[in-house]
Design a protein around this motif. Structure first.
Motif, PDB file in Angstrom:
ATOM      1  N   LEU A   1       6.943 -13.158   9.174  1.00  0.00           N
ATOM      2  CA  LEU A   1       7.994 -12.298   9.728  1.00  0.00           C
ATOM      3  C   LEU A   1       8.895 -13.089  10.682  1.00  0.00           C
ATOM      4  CD1 LEU A   1       9.170  -9.452   9.902  1.00  0.00           C
ATOM      5  CD2 LEU A   1       7.576  -8.997  11.793  1.00  0.00           C
ATOM      6  N   LYS A   2       8.299 -13.968  11.458  1.00  0.00           N
ATOM      7  CA  LYS A   2       9.085 -14.796  12.388  1.00  0.00           C
ATOM      8  C   LYS A   2      10.103 -15.645  11.625  1.00  0.00           C
ATOM      9  CE  LYS A   2       8.548 -17.687  16.447  1.00  0.00           C
ATOM     10  NZ  LYS A   2       7.632 -18.366  17.348  1.00  0.00           N
ATOM     11  N   LYS A   3       9.736 -16.015  10.390  1.00  0.00           N
ATOM     12  CA  LYS A   3      10.651 -16.802   9.546  1.00  0.00           C
ATOM     13  C   LYS A   3      11.613 -15.900   8.770  1.00  0.00           C
ATOM     14  CE  LYS A   3       7.157 -20.342   8.726  1.00  0.00           C
ATOM     15  NZ  LYS A   3       6.190 -20.826   7.732  1.00  0.00           N
ATOM     16  N   GLY A   4      11.450 -14.576   8.929  1.00  0.00           N
ATOM     17  CA  GLY A   4      12.336 -13.643   8.244  1.00  0.00           C
ATOM     18  C   GLY A   4      11.825 -13.220   6.886  1.00  0.00           C
ATOM     19  N   LYS A   5      10.541 -13.471   6.619  1.00  0.00           N
ATOM     20  CA  LYS A   5       9.966 -13.110   5.317  1.00  0.00           C
ATOM     21  C   LYS A   5       8.892 -12.041   5.484  1.00  0.00           C
ATOM     22  CE  LYS A   5      10.821 -17.632   3.426  1.00  0.00           C
ATOM     23  NZ  LYS A   5      10.345 -18.805   2.766  1.00  0.00           N
ATOM     24  N   PHE A   6       8.672 -11.300   4.415  1.00  0.00           N
ATOM     25  CA  PHE A   6       7.608 -10.306   4.392  1.00  0.00           C
ATOM     26  C   PHE A   6       6.568 -10.755   3.375  1.00  0.00           C
ATOM     27  CE2 PHE A   6       8.874  -6.345   6.608  1.00  0.00           C
ATOM     28  CZ  PHE A   6      10.096  -6.766   7.088  1.00  0.00           C
ATOM     29  N   ILE A   7       5.288 -10.629   3.726  1.00  0.00           N
ATOM     30  CA  ILE A   7       4.237 -10.923   2.761  1.00  0.00           C
ATOM     31  C   ILE A   7       3.280  -9.750   2.673  1.00  0.00           C
ATOM     32  CG2 ILE A   7       4.346 -13.443   3.012  1.00  0.00           C
ATOM     33  CD1 ILE A   7       1.734 -13.197   4.705  1.00  0.00           C
ATOM     34  N   ALA A   8       2.606  -9.668   1.533  1.00  0.00           N
ATOM     35  CA  ALA A   8       1.541  -8.708   1.303  1.00  0.00           C
ATOM     36  C   ALA A   8       0.381  -9.523   0.736  1.00  0.00           C
ATOM     37  CB  ALA A   8       2.001  -7.631   0.328  1.00  0.00           C
ATOM     38  N   ALA A   9      -0.719  -8.884   0.384  1.00  0.00           N
ATOM     39  CA  ALA A   9      -1.864  -9.596  -0.184  1.00  0.00           C
ATOM     40  C   ALA A   9      -2.293  -8.906  -1.476  1.00  0.00           C
ATOM     41  CB  ALA A   9      -3.019  -9.631   0.810  1.00  0.00           C
ATOM     42  N   LYS A  10      -2.336  -9.681  -2.545  1.00  0.00           N
ATOM     43  CA  LYS A  10      -2.679  -9.131  -3.861  1.00  0.00           C
ATOM     44  C   LYS A  10      -4.115  -9.484  -4.222  1.00  0.00           C
ATOM     45  CE  LYS A  10      -1.055  -9.059  -8.609  1.00  0.00           C
ATOM     46  NZ  LYS A  10      -0.023  -9.560  -9.532  1.00  0.00           N
ATOM     47  N   CYS A  11      -4.879  -8.470  -4.649  1.00  0.00           N
ATOM     48  CA  CYS A  11      -6.262  -8.694  -5.074  1.00  0.00           C
ATOM     49  C   CYS A  11      -6.259  -9.510  -6.369  1.00  0.00           C
ATOM     50  CB  CYS A  11      -6.977  -7.364  -5.302  1.00  0.00           C
ATOM     51  SG  CYS A  11      -8.647  -7.569  -5.974  1.00  0.00           S
ATOM     52  N   LYS A  12      -7.051 -10.600  -6.371  1.00  0.00           N
ATOM     53  CA  LYS A  12      -7.108 -11.464  -7.547  1.00  0.00           C
ATOM     54  C   LYS A  12      -7.838 -10.779  -8.707  1.00  0.00           C
ATOM     55  CE  LYS A  12      -7.026 -15.818  -4.998  1.00  0.00           C
ATOM     56  NZ  LYS A  12      -7.790 -17.036  -4.646  1.00  0.00           N
ATOM     57  N   GLU A  13      -8.614  -9.732  -8.416  1.00  0.00           N
ATOM     58  CA  GLU A  13      -9.394  -9.056  -9.462  1.00  0.00           C
ATOM     59  C   GLU A  13      -8.673  -7.821 -10.022  1.00  0.00           C
ATOM     60  OE1 GLU A  13     -12.202 -10.341 -10.605  1.00  0.00           O
ATOM     61  OE2 GLU A  13     -12.363  -8.728 -12.107  1.00  0.00           O
ATOM     62  N   CYS A  14      -8.335  -6.869  -9.146  1.00  0.00           N
ATOM     63  CA  CYS A  14      -7.785  -5.592  -9.627  1.00  0.00           C
ATOM     64  C   CYS A  14      -6.256  -5.504  -9.500  1.00  0.00           C
ATOM     65  CB  CYS A  14      -8.440  -4.417  -8.904  1.00  0.00           C
ATOM     66  SG  CYS A  14      -7.966  -4.244  -7.171  1.00  0.00           S
ATOM     67  N   GLY A  15      -5.657  -6.416  -8.763  1.00  0.00           N
ATOM     68  CA  GLY A  15      -4.196  -6.436  -8.673  1.00  0.00           C
ATOM     69  C   GLY A  15      -3.604  -5.527  -7.615  1.00  0.00           C
ATOM     70  N   LYS A  16      -4.443  -4.793  -6.886  1.00  0.00           N
ATOM     71  CA  LYS A  16      -3.914  -3.936  -5.811  1.00  0.00           C
ATOM     72  C   LYS A  16      -3.209  -4.828  -4.788  1.00  0.00           C
ATOM     73  CE  LYS A  16      -5.553  -0.406  -2.522  1.00  0.00           C
ATOM     74  NZ  LYS A  16      -4.696   0.720  -2.867  1.00  0.00           N
ATOM     75  N   VAL A  17      -2.062  -4.371  -4.312  1.00  0.00           N
ATOM     76  CA  VAL A  17      -1.282  -5.176  -3.363  1.00  0.00           C
ATOM     77  C   VAL A  17      -1.309  -4.493  -1.997  1.00  0.00           C
ATOM     78  CG1 VAL A  17       0.945  -6.229  -2.842  1.00  0.00           C
ATOM     79  CG2 VAL A  17       0.182  -6.036  -5.221  1.00  0.00           C
ATOM     80  N   TYR A  18      -1.920  -5.167  -1.044  1.00  0.00           N
ATOM     81  CA  TYR A  18      -2.112  -4.601   0.282  1.00  0.00           C
ATOM     82  C   TYR A  18      -0.970  -4.926   1.233  1.00  0.00           C
ATOM     83  CZ  TYR A  18      -6.909  -3.528  -0.913  1.00  0.00           C
ATOM     84  OH  TYR A  18      -8.015  -3.007  -1.497  1.00  0.00           O
ATOM     85  N   PHE A  19      -0.490  -3.900   1.881  1.00  0.00           N
ATOM     86  CA  PHE A  19       0.380  -4.065   3.034  1.00  0.00           C
ATOM     87  C   PHE A  19      -0.055  -3.049   4.063  1.00  0.00           C
ATOM     88  CE2 PHE A  19       3.669  -3.559   6.048  1.00  0.00           C
ATOM     89  CZ  PHE A  19       4.132  -4.845   6.232  1.00  0.00           C
ATOM     90  N   PRO A  20      -0.368  -3.483   5.284  1.00  0.00           N
ATOM     91  CA  PRO A  20      -0.418  -4.849   5.769  1.00  0.00           C
ATOM     92  C   PRO A  20      -1.405  -5.691   4.954  1.00  0.00           C
ATOM     93  CG  PRO A  20      -0.766  -3.270   7.573  1.00  0.00           C
ATOM     94  CD  PRO A  20      -0.809  -2.508   6.300  1.00  0.00           C
ATOM     95  N   PRO A  21      -1.186  -7.026   4.887  1.00  0.00           N
ATOM     96  CA  PRO A  21      -2.064  -7.870   4.091  1.00  0.00           C
ATOM     97  C   PRO A  21      -3.513  -7.852   4.573  1.00  0.00           C
ATOM     98  CG  PRO A  21      -0.406  -9.195   5.265  1.00  0.00           C
ATOM     99  CD  PRO A  21      -0.105  -7.761   5.545  1.00  0.00           C
ATOM    100  N   ARG A  22      -4.421  -8.026   3.631  1.00  0.00           N
ATOM    101  CA  ARG A  22      -5.861  -8.087   3.913  1.00  0.00           C
ATOM    102  C   ARG A  22      -6.403  -9.373   3.296  1.00  0.00           C
ATOM    103  NH1 ARG A  22      -4.720  -4.142   6.581  1.00  0.00           N
ATOM    104  NH2 ARG A  22      -5.301  -1.999   6.222  1.00  0.00           N
ATOM    105  N   ILE A  23      -7.531  -9.852   3.815  1.00  0.00           N
ATOM    106  CA  ILE A  23      -8.091 -11.081   3.247  1.00  0.00           C
ATOM    107  C   ILE A  23      -9.003 -10.792   2.057  1.00  0.00           C
ATOM    108  CG2 ILE A  23      -7.863 -12.464   5.340  1.00  0.00           C
ATOM    109  CD1 ILE A  23     -10.863 -11.988   5.839  1.00  0.00           C
ATOM    110  N   TYR A  24      -9.407  -9.524   1.905  1.00  0.00           N
ATOM    111  CA  TYR A  24     -10.218  -9.159   0.739  1.00  0.00           C
ATOM    112  C   TYR A  24      -9.866  -7.742   0.322  1.00  0.00           C
ATOM    113  CZ  TYR A  24     -13.120  -6.363   3.802  1.00  0.00           C
ATOM    114  OH  TYR A  24     -13.540  -5.406   4.700  1.00  0.00           O
TER     115      TYR A  24
END
Ligand SMILES: [Zn+2]
Length: 154
Positions: A39-62
């Motif tokens: 965010l400080k760089k002006g970008k948004f990220i989320a986290a995508k599950c490598k197994e089921c494809g669910k995309v988490y926002f706010p991002p999660r590590i699992y």
């Protein structure tokens, strides 16, 4: 004495006069830290599950469903208003100069949402409205949620 003091003798129980002493440390976690760095760089990220494809926002590590690892993915930060409320009084119940709109915004490309201030006329806001974030100037960002000044109609 601190609030998390362990009482083993019931005769030591007492009450506090005035303010209760409370201490806490809140961290955003490693995925939250990555989000704020982006965010400080002006970008948004989320986290995508490598197994089921669910995309988490706010991002999660699992993944909360299958406990699989996630990977960070870039998202636009834009989204759609799911719900909103209009505040016309401040915390002391005094009329605000300008009504404030707080919205739950479903973020594009994710299964998550963000709650944030929406800069628009209350009569123009509706569920399903497309919105985009407005960030602080790059040299003013601190890696905090307040780096997002507000959302506005897109
Ligand atoms: Zn999963």
């Amino acid at each position: 004495m601190v609030f998390n003091e362990k009482i083993v003798n019931p005769t030591e129980l007492r009450h506090w006069e005035g303010k209760i002493e409370l201490y806490w440390v809140y961290t955003s976690g490693s995925a939250g830290d990555e989000f704020f760095k982006a965010l400080k760089k002006g970008k948004f990220i989320a986290a995508k599950c490598k197994e089921c494809g669910k995309v988490y926002f706010p991002p999660r590590i699992y993944c909360e469903y299958d406990f699989s690892e996630t990977e960070y993915v870039n998202i636009s930060g834009e989204g759609t208003v799911r719900a909103f409320t209009v505040a016309r009084l401040d915390k002391d119940e005094k009329p605000l100069e300008k009504p404030e709109i707080y919205a739950i915004i479903d973020l594009d490309g994710t299964d998550g949402c963000i709650v944030h201030l929406l800069n628009a006329k209350p009569e123009d806001v509706y569920v399903g409205m497309r919105v985009k974030p407005v960030l602080k100037a790059k040299n003013k960002r601190e890696g905090r949620i307040t780096d997002i000044l507000y959302y506005k109609p897109s």
